[in-house]
Each structure stands twice: as structure tokens, then as C-alpha cells.
Design an enzyme around this catalytic site. Structure first.
Site, short mmCIF file in Angstrom:
data_model
loop_
_atom_site.label_atom_id
_atom_site.label_comp_id
_atom_site.label_asym_id
_atom_site.label_seq_id
_atom_site.Cartn_x
_atom_site.Cartn_y
_atom_site.Cartn_z
N HIS A 74 0.85 -1.20 0.00
CA HIS A 74 0.00 0.00 0.00
C HIS A 74 0.89 1.26 0.00
O HIS A 74 0.68 2.17 -0.79
CB HIS A 74 -0.91 -0.04 1.24
CG HIS A 74 -1.67 1.21 1.50
ND1 HIS A 74 -2.99 1.36 1.20
CD2 HIS A 74 -1.29 2.40 2.05
CE1 HIS A 74 -3.40 2.58 1.54
NE2 HIS A 74 -2.38 3.23 2.07
N GLU A 75 1.88 1.25 0.88
CA GLU A 75 2.78 2.41 0.95
C GLU A 75 3.59 2.55 -0.34
O GLU A 75 3.87 3.65 -0.81
CB GLU A 75 3.73 2.28 2.14
CG GLU A 75 3.04 2.25 3.50
CD GLU A 75 2.09 3.41 3.71
OE1 GLU A 75 2.28 4.48 3.10
OE2 GLU A 75 1.11 3.25 4.47
N HIS A 103 1.73 4.44 -2.86
CA HIS A 103 1.78 5.88 -2.58
C HIS A 103 3.09 6.48 -3.13
O HIS A 103 3.11 7.60 -3.62
CB HIS A 103 1.74 6.15 -1.07
CG HIS A 103 0.36 6.17 -0.48
ND1 HIS A 103 -0.70 6.80 -1.09
CD2 HIS A 103 -0.12 5.66 0.67
CE1 HIS A 103 -1.77 6.65 -0.33
NE2 HIS A 103 -1.45 5.96 0.74
N GLU A 160 -6.64 6.89 -0.68
CA GLU A 160 -6.42 5.68 0.12
C GLU A 160 -7.01 4.46 -0.58
O GLU A 160 -6.39 3.40 -0.62
CB GLU A 160 -7.02 5.84 1.52
CG GLU A 160 -6.27 6.82 2.40
CD GLU A 160 -4.81 6.46 2.61
OE1 GLU A 160 -4.51 5.28 2.86
OE2 GLU A 160 -3.95 7.34 2.47
#
Lengths: 189, 296
Positions: B142-143, B146, B222
């Protein structure tokens, strides 16, 4: 007057076409490099796994009763991987190696002192992670191939790709036996 | 949305933030000048804001890491974390970011930096203790998305710019009260009036700034990172499991604050419920995120 106007339009169209050609050409070259780079990444990870093997054998060897046969198998498979010439041979050797490694970690279950060995535990983590890295590197390679193949099939980049002689890149396809190996997780052994 | 579209959208948002901040500081400079009666504050604020914008572009990642109390993760001690981060950077096709840890039992993580080549990924030690490898991988993926789509640049710069704006507003108020007390004898009445006006203005301004950040760093980001994270691991249930654990975790991450809350994978200030939270939440409802991941 009309002649100048037409000439102007032709020149304008030519300039736009040239700029578009340069942009598409460069993006195609860039994409091809990315695919090649992604392929090289897989090799980096395969080499890393091969480099870990002598270390593993050294650690395991100390445990007297540890099956000689398994160790020889791993060493042989490693040599086979390193000497393999064709992609087919190398895929076969990779399979053999992954299988032999799996056996080592399975056999290690029977040796509580080995399992408690700090070196062995960290090697287990390294092997598990390297297997993952190989799998992810292959996955990324396939992602890049997909992007490349899409780009050279799409209009208008397909025209320029045709002029450059670019052809579809081949996906990496895991053999059935290997697919299981790729998913292997030593941590729960 | 593809990664390329996300990247260009994020670059646009960055320019917007810079412009907005420049105008805001100019207005603050005007207020300063008005209160003190000395117009030297206008050019000072103008120059300061340009320097600050440049500095925030290059150093926001480092600043965010520093104020969050994150420390560089030791290669030996956090071997597994390093491995997971490397696996995910291979899967995402970006260079391996620097790995940091926050010593806190809460489960949370963030990524920061200005582009994939200058990026940081940071997880709490709680993540390592309480998540299994699949879940940790999901969080890191997930990071990683980003980082890959330049969310980190927008989010870090927003954090730094809002921090300084809030600080300046605060400073302005204090300067007035302090200066106002000293000058009370001469023209206290006039100062008091201006002070009240400025105070009210700032009170209005600060939440608006917060709102603009929350708009530019929208909740949609998100969901997007959840989706592209799942695309990187090809295993959405890993992140779903991690979010499940985060949901049941009532701990607050002490080092997080309002300026950095939007950086984290899940709202670190869970205890501090505000009445407008539903409207201006930094994160989408966690149940919704889990449901979306499970449906993939």
C-alpha cells in the site's frame, strides 16, 4: 494565396507528424529498455539465490547425520543452473534446484538443534525472501511485457513499432511444477 | 486510473499547493505589516515563502520522518522488514526506499519523500510484532503505491506547509497579545480592534487550510493505494487482514499529529473524535476498505 495556405497547412501537418513520431519513437525505446531491465532483475535474484547456497550447505553440513544425498542434489542443481545454456535447460535446472532446496528445509524439521541455529534461521528467511523476490521480479517483467505489447498494438504507435521492427515480447510462463515452488513459503515449515 | 494519470494529477496538485501557500503567506505578511505599521514584512514574507517552498520540496520527507520520531531500521535487527520492502519494490518496479521504524506498539505505517528515488517507508514496531508476513507485505505494498504514484510528494509537502501556516498564525496571535500589552497606554484600543479581527480571521482560516489539504489529499487516494497495493502483491487479503487488526486496535500513535495524520495508512488519532469527522475524515471508513479488498 491559396497555394501559400495549402503549403502552410502541409508544413504544419509535417511538423506535428515529426514531433509525434519522435515522441512515440522515444516512448517505445524507453518501454523496450524497461522490459529488458525487468528481465535482468530476474537474473539478479536468481544469482542471489545461487550465492546463498554454499552458505546454507556450510551451515547444514555440521549436523553429522544430515542426509548427504540432499546436499549433493542441491550442489548439482546449482551447477546445472549456472551452466545451463538454453532458456529451457535453465528453467529445468531452476526447477530442480527449487525442489532440492525445499527438501533441505523439510528435512531440517527433524533436527531441532539445526532449527534453533541462528545462522540457519536467518538463511531460512533469506531463501524465503529470495523466492518471493524471484516471483515478484517475474511478475513485474510480465507487467512490463503487457505494457509493451499493448503499446505496439495500439494506434498510432503500432505504425512506428512496425517501422522499427518491434515484435511482441514473450511472457514469462511458469511451468506447472515451478508454480508451486514460487509460492513456497519456508516460514511455516 | 493508471499510475501515469495519478502521477500527473499529483504533480498538478503540488503546484496548486505551492501557489496557494505563496498567496497565503503574502496575506499573512500583509496582516503583519498592518499590525506593526511597517511594510518591510511584505517582502520578507514573500522571500521567506519562496525559500520555504523550495526547502519543503527538497526536505519535507526528512522533516516528516524527523517529527514522527522515526529511526533508520537496522539491517540486521529488522531483516524481515527490509526483505519485505525489497520484495515490494521489485514488484512495483521502483528503487528500494529507505526503511524507518517508529518505536510504538500501535499498528501503523506511512511513506514519504519527493519521488521514488528519494523515498522513505516507515512502519511501527507494532506492525512487526502483531502482523504476519502476508499482512506486513500488504501494508508495505500500500505504501509502495503511494510512493510510485507520487502521493508522497503531495502529502509530505501538504504536511509541512500546513505545519508552518498554523505555526505562523499562532505566532501572529501571540505577537499581537504581547505587543498589544506593551502599547496599551498609547493606542491600545486600535490594536485591540485589529487583533480581534485578525484573531477571528485566523480562526476561520486555519480550518479552511486543513480542509483544503483534506480535499487535495482526498480519501479516494487511500482506496486507490489499497487497490494498486493489491495489484502489486496479487493478494488483497493480506492488506485486508492488516486493516482488520488495525480496526480492532484501540491504540493511538503518540507521535502523529493533525499535520501528519493524513500520511498514515490508517487514522492514527482514532481516539480524538471530532464532530465534523465524518465530513472531513482523513481516511475512508476502515470497514469499507476491508470490504472492497475482500471483493477483489
Amino acid at each position: 494565396m491559396a497555394f501559400e495556405l495549402i503549403l502552410g497547412i502541409i508544413v504544419l501537418v509535417a511538423i506535428v507528424a515529426i514531433i509525434a513520431y519522435i515522441a512515440i519513437y522515444n516512448s517505445l525505446v524507453g518501454l523496450k529498455k524497461k522490459v529488458e531491465n525487468a528481465w535482468a532483475q530476474i537474473d539478479v535474484q536468481l544469482k542471489r539465490r545461487a550465492d546463498l547456497i554454499p552458505n546454507l550447505i556450510e551451515t547444514v553440513k555440521g549436523y553429522a547425520k544430515f542426509e548427504r544425498k540432499v546436499l549433493t542434489e542441491v550442489t548439482e542443481a546449482r551447477t546445472a543452473v549456472m551452466t545451463a545454456k538454453s532458456p529451457k535447460d535453465s528453467a529445468k535446472a531452476e526447477n530442480m534446484l527449487a525442489g532440492a532446496l525445499k527438501t533441505i528445509f523439510a528435512v531440517a524439521e527433524a533436527y531441532p538443534t539445526l532449527k534453533a541455529n541462528e545462522n540457519f534461521v536467518s538463511l531460512q528467511e533469506e531463501f524465503a525472501s529470495t523466492e518471493n523476490k524471484i516471483a515478484y521480479a517475474r511478475q513485474f517483467y510480465n507487467d512490463m511485457v503487457m505494457e509493451f505489447n499493448t503499446k505496439i498494438a495500439q494506434f498510432p504507435s503500432n505504425i512506428i513499432a512496425g517501422m522499427m521492427g518491434y515484435k511482441d515480447k514473450e511472457f514469462f510462463e511458469a511451468v506447472e511444477a515451478e508454480r508451486k515452488v514460487v509460492k513456497a513459503d519456508f516460514s511455516d515449515l | 486510473m493508471t499510475f501515469y494519470e495519478e502521477i500527473s494529477r499529483n504533480k498538478r496538485t503540488t503546484y496548486f499547493l505551492f501557489l496557494f501557500f505563496f498567496v497565503l503567506l503574502f496575506v499573512l505578511g500583509y496582516v503583519f505589516s498592518f499590525i506593526s505599521g511597517d511594510y518591510i514584512f511584505m517582502p520578507i514574507f514573500g522571500i521567506f515563502s519562496i525559500i520555504y517552498i523550495v526547502a519543503s520540496y527538497y526536505y519535507s520527507g526528512g522533516i516528516v520522518t524527523a517529527i514522527s520520531g522515526a529511526k533508520l531500521a537496522d539491517m540486521r535487527q529488522f531483516r524481515e522488514l527490509h526483505n519485505v520492502v525489497e520484495e515490494m519494490s521489485i514488484a512495483a518496479g521502483i528503487p528500494k526506499p529507505a526503511v524507518y521504524v517508529i518505536d510504538d506498539t500501535a499498528i501503523n505505517a506511512f511513506a514519504t519523500g519527493r519521488d521514488p528515488k528519494h523515498s522513505v517507508i516507515c512502519v511501527t514496531t507494532g506492525c512487526m510484532q502483531r502482523l504476519n508476513r502476508d499482512e506486513l507485505t500488504g501494508v508495505v505494498a500500500h505504501e509502495m503505491s503511494h510512493i510510485k504514484n507520487y502521493d508522497i510528494r503531495v502529502m509530505a509537502i501538504a504536511a509541512v506547509l500546513v505545519g508552518i501556516t498554523v505555526l505562523l498564525s499562532d505566532f501572529l496571535l501571540r505577537m499581537f497579545f504581547w505587543g498589544g500589552g506593551r502599547n496599551r497606554g498609547r493606542e491600545g484600543g486600535k490594536f485591540m480592534l485589529v487583533g480581534i479581527v485578525v484573531g477571528v480571521l485566523l480562526a476561520i482560516l486555519t480550518p479552511i487550510i486543513a480542509q483544503i489539504i483534506q480535499l487535495s489529499i482526498s480519501r479516494q487516494r487511500e482506496y486507490l493505494a489499497d487497490a494498486s497495493g493489491a495489484e502489486i502483491t496479487r493478494y488483497p487479503l493480506g492488506l485486508a487482514g492488516a486493516l482488520e487488526k488495525i480496526k480492532n486496535d484501540k491504540e493511538i500513535l503518540e507521535v502523529a499529529n493533525k499535520a501528519t495524520a493524513h500520511l498514515y495508512i490508517a487514522d492514527p488519532l482514532r481516539g480524538q473524535k471530532l464532530w465534523f469527522k465524518g465530513l472531513f475524515a482523513t481516511h475512508p471508513p476502515i470497514d469499507d476498505r476491508i470490504a472492497k479488498l475482500k471483493a477483489m
